[in-house]
Enzyme design. Sequence first.
Site, short mmCIF file in Angstrom:
data_model
loop_
_atom_site.label_atom_id
_atom_site.label_comp_id
_atom_site.label_asym_id
_atom_site.label_seq_id
_atom_site.Cartn_x
_atom_site.Cartn_y
_atom_site.Cartn_z
N HIS A 1 28.34 27.12 31.58
CA HIS A 1 28.35 28.34 30.76
C HIS A 1 27.15 29.20 31.13
CE1 HIS A 1 27.90 30.54 26.77
NE2 HIS A 1 29.08 30.91 27.23
N SER B 1 33.54 29.97 26.87
CA SER B 1 32.54 30.08 25.80
C SER B 1 32.93 29.27 24.57
CB SER B 1 32.40 31.53 25.34
OG SER B 1 31.99 32.35 26.38
N ASN C 1 25.44 29.78 22.01
CA ASN C 1 26.26 30.65 21.16
C ASN C 1 26.21 30.24 19.68
OD1 ASN C 1 27.01 32.63 22.89
ND2 ASN C 1 28.92 31.64 23.53
N GLU D 1 24.33 26.48 30.75
CA GLU D 1 24.60 25.26 29.99
C GLU D 1 25.66 24.44 30.73
OE1 GLU D 1 24.42 26.00 25.43
OE2 GLU D 1 25.35 27.77 26.31
N1 LIG Z 1 31.28 38.28 28.39
C1 LIG Z 1 30.36 37.35 28.15
O1 LIG Z 1 29.22 37.67 27.72
C2 LIG Z 1 30.61 35.90 28.44
C3 LIG Z 1 29.51 35.03 28.53
C4 LIG Z 1 29.73 33.69 28.88
C5 LIG Z 1 31.02 33.23 29.08
N2 LIG Z 1 32.08 34.10 28.97
C6 LIG Z 1 33.42 33.56 29.27
O2 LIG Z 1 33.73 33.93 30.62
C7 LIG Z 1 35.15 34.13 30.76
C8 LIG Z 1 35.43 35.53 31.27
O3 LIG Z 1 34.87 36.46 30.35
P1 LIG Z 1 34.61 37.98 30.79
O4 LIG Z 1 33.74 38.57 29.74
O5 LIG Z 1 34.20 38.03 32.22
O6 LIG Z 1 36.10 38.55 30.66
P2 LIG Z 1 36.74 39.88 31.31
O7 LIG Z 1 37.85 40.27 30.41
O8 LIG Z 1 35.65 40.85 31.63
O9 LIG Z 1 37.32 39.36 32.71
C9 LIG Z 1 38.38 38.44 32.81
C10 LIG Z 1 39.07 38.67 34.15
O10 LIG Z 1 40.05 37.63 34.33
C11 LIG Z 1 41.11 38.20 35.05
N3 LIG Z 1 42.31 37.37 34.94
C12 LIG Z 1 43.18 37.26 33.92
N4 LIG Z 1 44.16 36.38 34.24
C13 LIG Z 1 43.87 35.93 35.49
C14 LIG Z 1 44.51 35.01 36.36
N5 LIG Z 1 45.65 34.37 36.05
N6 LIG Z 1 43.94 34.78 37.57
C15 LIG Z 1 42.80 35.44 37.93
N7 LIG Z 1 42.17 36.33 37.14
C16 LIG Z 1 42.70 36.56 35.92
C17 LIG Z 1 41.29 39.57 34.42
O11 LIG Z 1 42.04 40.45 35.26
C18 LIG Z 1 39.82 40.01 34.25
O12 LIG Z 1 39.37 40.73 35.39
C19 LIG Z 1 35.75 33.80 29.39
O13 LIG Z 1 36.12 32.45 29.38
C20 LIG Z 1 34.59 34.07 28.44
O14 LIG Z 1 34.70 33.36 27.24
C21 LIG Z 1 31.90 35.42 28.67
#
Ligand SMILES: NC(=O)c1ccc[n+]([C@@H]2O[C@H](COP(=O)([O-])OP(=O)(O)OC[C@H]3O[C@@H](n4cnc5c(N)ncnc54)[C@H](O)[C@@H]3O)[C@@H](O)[C@H]2O)c1
Length: 300
Positions: free
Chosen positions: A150, A129, A200, A162
């Site tokens: 994204h 993000s 965003n 995106e």
């Molecule tokens: N939450 C949102 O609304 C949203 C929207 C768009 C993009 N994002 C992006 O998506 C990504 C994930 O966000 P999220 O909200 O799903 O986070 P989250 O915290 O819900 O999930 C992240 C996951 O990554 C896992 N993880 C950590 N280290 C790891 C590794 N070495 N190998 C494999 N898995 C690993 C964790 O165990 C966890 O299950 C981020 O880059 C975030 O910026 C989030």
Amino acid sequence: MTPTQEEQVHQEKKTVAVLGAGTMGSGIATVMARAGHRTFLYDVSEDNLKRGVASVHGFFDKSVSLGKLTGEAGEAAKGALVATTRLADLAACDVVVEAVFEDLGLKKQLWGELDEIVPDTTLFHTNTSTLSVTGIASGSRLPERVVGTHYCNPAPLMKLVEVADGRHTADWAHKATVEFLSSLGKTSVSTKDRPGFIVNRFLIPWENDCIRALEAGAGTVESIDAAVPGALGHPMGPFRLLDIVGMDIHQQVATRLYEQLRDPRFFPPPMVGRMVSAGDLGRKTGRGFYTYDDTRLFGS
Ligand SMILES: NC(=O)c1ccc[n+]([C@@H]2O[C@H](COP(=O)([O-])OP(=O)(O)OC[C@H]3O[C@@H](n4cnc5c(N)ncnc54)[C@H](O)[C@@H]3O)[C@@H](O)[C@H]2O)c1
């Protein structure tokens, strides 16, 4: 015209992997499995992997109960999902979508490790993000194959993705990415490798404004959630959405964008920090602006 869920199941099958089984990873894995692709869901945490799989299965069960998928298609989609904690299992993947913690070093390291496991033709997609796609791509010896994709949250329901190229992204990788997203029924919008991409830049200040309105006593959680989508035509209110996003993620994204753009509209209001300290992160912890019995990540 975008394909229906049933039509997607009959399209060309690929082998794909999603790294990270959290909110976004499990949502994106749902999109892939629904399209009929053999989908590896990879996480280092067994617990998160289990919850991610339960969320994907729950989404398909609900789709069947609502008549959006046949029972057979629901079972096929569930059968397409393979959970793993072993990176080596991803060797046959055509596309890898990274959705791990928002940590540059971690994301770069995963691409470096995958370079040694998958073919050179495998596409690398990052769902970051706030980080630079170019920076993340520098973790791979083939940055030309790395593309920012994204997804909007919840990924199985929201059509927009995106697409942001890094400085070294190749035209073939961009084109293959747009075609792949289209085959998933997604609408892609090309943007630049800039903080916040397009969505965003607007979404984060808007969510912060809604929290500020709540803190100022302009309305309750329920009344703001009723008023804002009613006025703006959004599918859900800001607090329902924030509970799906996760307050920890909102805090992180808002802070990182503030640090890069130096625009005070991005700075998270004090309520965000209080909720994160209290562990009231939203659906994933059972309590955020609302309370939840079901802590699966999306879909019900
Ligand atoms: N939450 C949102 O609304 C949203 C929207 C768009 C993009 N994002 C992006 O998506 C990504 C994930 O966000 P999220 O909200 O799903 O986070 P989250 O915290 O819900 O999930 C992240 C996951 O990554 C896992 N993880 C950590 N280290 C790891 C590794 N070495 N190998 C494999 N898995 C690993 C964790 O165990 C966890 O299950 C981020 O880059 C975030 O910026 C989030």
